[in-house]
Structures are given as structure tokens and as C-alpha cells.
Scaffold this motif. Structure first.
Motif, PDB file in Angstrom:
ATOM      1  N   LEU A 196      47.672  48.305  78.567  1.00 48.37           N
ATOM      2  CA  LEU A 196      47.354  47.978  77.162  1.00 48.37           C
ATOM      3  C   LEU A 196      48.319  48.693  76.216  1.00 48.37           C
ATOM      4  N   ASP A 245      42.927  61.331  84.074  1.00 49.78           N
ATOM      5  CA  ASP A 245      43.438  61.427  85.436  1.00 49.78           C
ATOM      6  C   ASP A 245      44.966  61.560  85.433  1.00 49.78           C
ATOM      7  N   ASP A 296      40.239  65.045  78.518  1.00 46.32           N
ATOM      8  CA  ASP A 296      38.918  64.563  78.904  1.00 46.32           C
ATOM      9  C   ASP A 296      38.191  63.996  77.691  1.00 46.32           C
ATOM     10  N   PRO A 340      37.046  50.692  78.538  1.00 50.83           N
ATOM     11  CA  PRO A 340      36.567  52.051  78.816  1.00 50.83           C
ATOM     12  C   PRO A 340      35.972  52.209  80.205  1.00 50.83           C
ATOM     13  N   ALA A 373      31.631  59.410  79.026  1.00 52.82           N
ATOM     14  CA  ALA A 373      32.937  59.293  78.355  1.00 52.82           C
ATOM     15  C   ALA A 373      32.931  58.091  77.405  1.00 52.82           C
TER      16      ALA A 373
HETATM   17  C1  SAM Z   1      38.387  50.667  83.224  1.00 54.88           C
HETATM   18  S1  SAM Z   1      39.756  51.760  83.430  1.00 54.88           S
HETATM   19  C2  SAM Z   1      40.960  51.006  82.351  1.00 54.88           C
HETATM   20  C3  SAM Z   1      42.397  51.348  82.690  1.00 54.88           C
HETATM   21  C4  SAM Z   1      43.464  50.601  81.888  1.00 54.88           C
HETATM   22  N1  SAM Z   1      43.295  50.775  80.462  1.00 54.88           N
HETATM   23  C5  SAM Z   1      43.465  49.126  82.216  1.00 54.88           C
HETATM   24  O1  SAM Z   1      43.114  48.343  81.332  1.00 54.88           O
HETATM   25  O2  SAM Z   1      43.813  48.761  83.350  1.00 54.88           O
HETATM   26  C6  SAM Z   1      39.194  53.187  82.573  1.00 54.88           C
HETATM   27  C7  SAM Z   1      40.114  54.386  82.592  1.00 54.88           C
HETATM   28  O3  SAM Z   1      39.447  55.455  81.901  1.00 54.88           O
HETATM   29  C8  SAM Z   1      39.810  56.665  82.508  1.00 54.88           C
HETATM   30  N2  SAM Z   1      38.799  57.678  82.181  1.00 54.88           N
HETATM   31  C9  SAM Z   1      37.620  57.943  82.816  1.00 54.88           C
HETATM   32  N3  SAM Z   1      36.980  58.970  82.242  1.00 54.88           N
HETATM   33  C10 SAM Z   1      37.769  59.378  81.203  1.00 54.88           C
HETATM   34  C11 SAM Z   1      37.666  60.413  80.247  1.00 54.88           C
HETATM   35  N4  SAM Z   1      36.619  61.244  80.246  1.00 54.88           N
HETATM   36  N5  SAM Z   1      38.665  60.568  79.342  1.00 54.88           N
HETATM   37  C12 SAM Z   1      39.740  59.735  79.347  1.00 54.88           C
HETATM   38  N6  SAM Z   1      39.900  58.739  80.256  1.00 54.88           N
HETATM   39  C13 SAM Z   1      38.927  58.555  81.158  1.00 54.88           C
HETATM   40  C14 SAM Z   1      39.898  56.344  83.985  1.00 54.88           C
HETATM   41  O4  SAM Z   1      40.694  57.299  84.666  1.00 54.88           O
HETATM   42  C15 SAM Z   1      40.503  54.940  83.955  1.00 54.88           C
HETATM   43  O5  SAM Z   1      41.911  54.986  84.065  1.00 54.88           O
END
Ligand code: SAM
Length: 332
Positions: A205, A224, A248, A264, A276
Motif C-alpha cells: 500500500l 515486525d 508497536d 489492519p 492493535a
Molecule cells: C493484514 S496485514 C497487512 C499487510 C500489508 N499492509 C498488506 O496489505 O499486505 C497487517 C500487518 O500489521 C502488522 N501488525 C500487527 N500488529 C501490529 C502492531 N501492533 N503495530 C504495527 N503493525 C502491526 C503485521 O505485522 C502485518 O504486517
């Protein structure tokens, strides 16, 4: 205490030397094993570990350079990531011990087979719904570079093809998620300024908006380290310049944003992911400037609209399809 740590502590005499704990939970384990060090790739866990055990945990996608006599891997969710971590550690442990610990419901029994290339694995313990496996590394492998495990695919966007590079363990590794695909079709009329891709994963994105709106400042944020590394590779592969950060949750994001875009985190039964996302919806307004917009995609069955309306403002459903919705809300 995490149950996997409890299982290790049942055999604490094995872990008194300089042991590396890879993917360790943010609990008291480092306090109980004074010569152990951690290797962590989750920014939230790393912050918690740093606060309690300064300098005892290394953050990033590569194993720490400091030496270790043995290593314990806390089973990651993804098989590819498990392979990468086991290979990286086994390559440095010829003739020494490598352990794998995980919960039964996370598939530890099957994952233990991933130890086979290094020697003869054996189950050391089974308790607290977890298992602990051990192998003496008889066949130390060559270390594989992380980049050699990357997967690449191309998206035919209106502005030209976009290469997406994902690393092991990153969301939707090697393919575009359906929710993200829908959001990519609805990135029109974003307010200009500073845009955030929250939970950026492989950066699809963030890279797409930077390509489409090159004069905007774009920040990509993920908890991550492997996701952040993937996003950097994706941006570089497309000659795009944007800031990538690990942190985070929305609290780690910049202020004064014009838009927050997100697919998200959402996983059934994983409490931290709900937290989150809910925290994002509650606090987005603090990070957006007046007129700034939150635009996100979510499974249609997730009831995010009331939470967004309570904390940000009127929330419209901009599009709907294939079980996903695009939500759009502006800070008034
Ligand atoms: C549904 S994936 C979407 C990834 C990417 N935006 C896409 O569209 O392919 C959600 C992402 O949120 C990240 N995530 C999970 N918990 C988080 C947090 N507390 N803070 C920031 N990112 C987080 C995960 O590592 C993951 O990469």
C-alpha cells in the motif's frame, strides 16, 4: 510466564550457558537465565525486553553477531520463517545443541521435522500444552541469505507495474491479499501531505501511494522487523523513497498525518492483533491533522464502524466486495 518458557525452566540446567533465545516472549525468562541473550523481531516485545533487561536482546532480521554455545527457537507462526531461523542458527552450531519449543496448537510436533536436516531430533519434554525438541547439529548447513528467500510478484497498477518483495513470515508472502487488492482500487482522492501505511507488511500500500502521489511524504510502519525489511526491498525495487519504521501500534506513528491507510492486523483468537487495530481506531484522530482521513479495509463481519464514529467522525463505507469493506472517515 509464557508456557513455553515454563517448559524451558523445567530443564533449566540445559540453559545455564550462553544460550541464544530466538523469538523469545517478553516475559521473565532472561531474568531466570542470567547468561542467555535474546533475538527478537517483534518491536513491542523488544521494547518490553529492553526496558527490563537492557542490552540483553538483539532486534532485527539477522542473528546477532555475538557468539552463543547453544540456541533455542520459539516456534514462529510461519514455516518459511522457521526454516530461515533454524538455518541461520544451525549454521553456527556445528556439534552443538539447537532446541525448538512451541505449543501443540501451533504445530510443534510437525515443525520438529524441520530439525531433520541437521541431525537426529528428539523430544525432551512435553508439558503445559507445549513440546521441547533438541538436536545436536551434526550437519551444519551453509547460512542462507535472507534475500535469497524473498518472493517477488508484480502488480499491474495504472501508474505502471509495481514489484512487491516479501520475506518469510510476512503477511501474504508472495501474493496480494484480497483485502489489500480492494484497497488498492480505492486510493483515489487522498488528502495530500504526510501519508502513513499502518501495518505495512511487504509495503504494497505504501509503495503504491508513493508511486501514485510522489510529492507526498510516505511513512510505512510495522511491528515486525521482517515486514519492515520487506517494505524496504519493495520500495528499492521500484526506485521509491519513503520512510520505513518498526514500532508497536499507532502510538509509534508520527503526528500531523494527512491520511492513514491500513489493512489492519486481524487474526482469529490472537488478542494482541485486535488490540492493535482497536487502538488504531481509537487513536487515529490524535495522529491526523484536521481534515485528515483514515481509510481502511476490513472483513465485512468486523464491526469497526461504531468504533471509528465514536473516536474519529462520520464513517462511510466507500466500497464493498468479496467479503471486505473499505471504510473512510475524516477528522472534522
Ligand atoms: C493484514 S496485514 C497487512 C499487510 C500489508 N499492509 C498488506 O496489505 O499486505 C497487517 C500487518 O500489521 C502488522 N501488525 C500487527 N500488529 C501490529 C502492531 N501492533 N503495530 C504495527 N503493525 C502491526 C503485521 O505485522 C502485518 O504486517
Amino acid at each position: 510466564m509464557d508456557p513455553r518458557s515454563e517448559v524451558l525452566l523445567r530443564q533449566a540446567e540445559l540453559f545455564q550457558g550462553s544460550v541464544l533465545l530466538a523469538g523469545l516472549p517478553a516475559d521473565d525468562l532472561l531474568g531466570r537465565l542470567p547468561d542467555a541473550h535474546g533475538w527478537c523481531w517483534h518491536a513491542g516485545d523488544q521494547a518490553a525486553l529492553d526496558a527490563r533487561f537492557a542490552e540483553r536482546s538483539h532486534f532485527g532480521v539477522n542473528a546477532p553477531e555475538r557468539g552463543f554455545d547453544s540456541a533455542v527457537v520459539f516456534l514462529p507462526k510461519s514455516k518459511d520463517l522457521t526454516d530461515y531461523i533454524l538455518n541461520a542458527l544451525a549454521s553456527r552450531l556445528a556439534g552443538r545443541e539447537l532446541y525448538l519449543v512451541g505449543e501443540k496448537r501451533s504445530g510443534i510436533e510437525g515443525a520438529a521435522k524441520q530439525l531433520n536436516p541437521f541431525g537426529k531430533p528428539r523430544k525432551l519434554d512435553s508439558a503445559r500444552h507445549c513440546q521441547l525438541w533438541q538436536v545436536t547439529v551434526a550437519n551444519a548447513p551453509e547460512a542462507k541469505s535472507l534475500e535469497s528467500l524473498a518472493q517477488e510478484y508484480e502488480l499491474p497498477l495504472a501508474e505502471g507495474p509495481l514489484k512487491v518483495i516479501s520475506l518469510p513470515g510476512v503477511f501474504s508472502h508472495g501474493r496480494l491479499d484480497r483485502g489489500s487488492a480492494l484497497l488498492l482500487e480505492h486510493l483515489d482522492k487522498l488528502p495530500s501531505g504526510h501519508l502513513l501505511d499502518f501495518g505495512c507488511g511487504a509495503g504494497v500500500l505504501g509503495a503504491a501511494v508513493k508511486r501514485r502521489y510522489p510529492h507526498n511524504q510516505v511513512t510505512l510502519l510495522d511491528v515486525d522487523a521482517f515486514a519492515a525489511a520487506s517494505s524496504r526491498l519493495t520500495l528499492a525495487a521500484n526506485g521509491l523513497d519513503a520512510e520505513v519504521m518498526t514500532g508497536d501500534g499507532i502510538d509509534a506513528a508520527p503526528m500531523g498525518l494527512s491520511a492513514i491507510l491500513s489493512n489492519p492486523p486481524f487474526h482469529v483468537g490472537v488478542h494482541t492483533d485486535y488490540f492493535a487495530t482497536e487502538n488504531l481506531l481509537r487513536k487515529a484522530a490524535r495522529h491526523l491533522k484536521n481534515g485528515g482521513e483514515l481509510r481502511l479495509v476490513a472483513n465485512s463481519f468486523l464491526k469497526y464502524q461504531p468504533l471509528i464514529e465514536e473516536h474519529l467522525g462520520v464513517c462511510a463505507i466507500k466500497a464493498e466486495g468479496q467479503g471486505f469493506r473499505i471504510y473512510r472517515a475524516k477528522r472534522g
